[in-house]
Design a protein around this motif. Sequence first.
Motif: not given
Length: 319
Positions: A55, A69-70, A82, A115, A118-119, A121-122
């Motif tokens: 990442l 993400v976790d 991380w 993928e 998560a991307l 959201t983050m």
Amino acid sequence: MPSPTTSSLPAPLGNYAHLLPPSWKSIITAWLAEDTPSFDYGGFVVGETLEEATLWGKSQGVLAGVPFVDEIFAQLGCTVEWHLAEGAAVSPTPDTPKIKVATVKGPARCLLLGERVALNTMARCSGIAAKSRRVLVKARQLGWNGIIAGTRKTTPGFRLVEKYGMLVGGVDAHRYDLSSMVMLKDNHIWSKGSITQAVQAARSTAGFALRIHVECQSLAEAREAIAAGADIVMLDNFTPDGIRDAARALKEDWVRETGEAGREGGVVKRCLIEVSGGLTEENMEESLCPDVDILSTSSIHQGCGIVDFSLKIQQKASA
């Protein structure tokens, strides 16, 4: 001006992930179901060979959204290690254009199922954290030590992530929902008939546990709200000069009425003064004054940029 992570701001007193409600993981399940509602054609192509992905952080910002993400990858049978802590700076440079943020391991198709969810959201959560941090740092550099707060102008279905990003950025998330605090706005007051009537009605059911917050369009309305028992008055859409004059007048009222600022009959009388309405990072300096306790703005979470991340599976050497 220093970057949003170089100013000395207080460290969190705990893990923000511990704030999340018991039901939050079901939101992740819904996100994954939305993104792959039927056949996973790409997953068919790659299968379930165990892979390792990196990442990468590719733009300036503040890392936020780690628990989301976790959980996204946990529900897909993957693990995340991380390399940056939540709240840390993501700081690529011309010499180092991308920063290794985390390593994700799991079956190839599962990595790719998680993928984009998560991307997305983050990226959004980190963008809000970065903007929040930047606004807070600017306020402190200008010598103002009051509360910077977000608003309830959040995206339906994504409020938990957006409010979480504000907290990681170091600002106050304000009320979470309509049940969190009694906020009486112009429509409540116009419908009820007066500020006094609205505050009295609210207090009859809110009891001692909830604060009553009243939006005011003038100094006279703020005085009426305080007299009726409001805990917070919001000076909404005042000019910068109007804010300073009204806030000072309200504080002087307390001194004149009690003989001592904020004290009446031996009991501390504390009504917070909030300002809001069109406030941004660029113009907020005009509205900062010592008599204002809270500055609330939706600019830290509406229309703010994202932090750019990517997830790349390690490329296999050609035969």
